[in-house]
Design an enzyme around this catalytic site. Sequence first.
Site, PDB file in Angstrom:
ATOM      1  NE  ARG A 278      -2.033  -1.342   3.729  1.00 45.50           N
ATOM      2  CZ  ARG A 278      -2.473  -1.246   4.765  1.00 45.50           C
ATOM      3  NH1 ARG A 278      -3.572  -0.585   5.186  1.00 45.50           N
ATOM      4  NH2 ARG A 278      -1.388  -1.373   5.672  1.00 45.50           N
TER       5      ARG A 278
ATOM      6  CG  ASN B 228      -3.728  -4.673   3.747  1.00 42.84           C
ATOM      7  OD1 ASN B 228      -3.264  -4.522   2.508  1.00 42.84           O
ATOM      8  ND2 ASN B 228      -3.068  -4.457   4.750  1.00 42.84           N
TER       9      ASN B 228
END
Length: 91
Positions: free
Chosen positions: A20, A38
């Site tokens: 990320r 996520n």
Amino acid sequence: MNIIRKHFVFTGRVQGVGFRYKACGLARHYGITGWIKNNGDGSVEAQLQGREEALDMMIQGLLQDTYIRIDWITRNSMEVDNVEHGFSVKY
């Protein structure tokens, strides 16, 4: 400028490897807006908006990372969000 928006789901070794944050840095570098998060099933989901070439370059950057291993990418086109500014990591 031709702006597009796509919804992505990445599977593979994509959690616990800085995915990320790498994506966030690439998005900001290429002027892409949207978000990334996520999922509970171990995948990572994102909505990315920008020039098609910029989105392609961002994905290539993720594919070339040493720690990340993307086994599959699902992508679907979406309507452009004309009021969105910036890129964020959702928790």
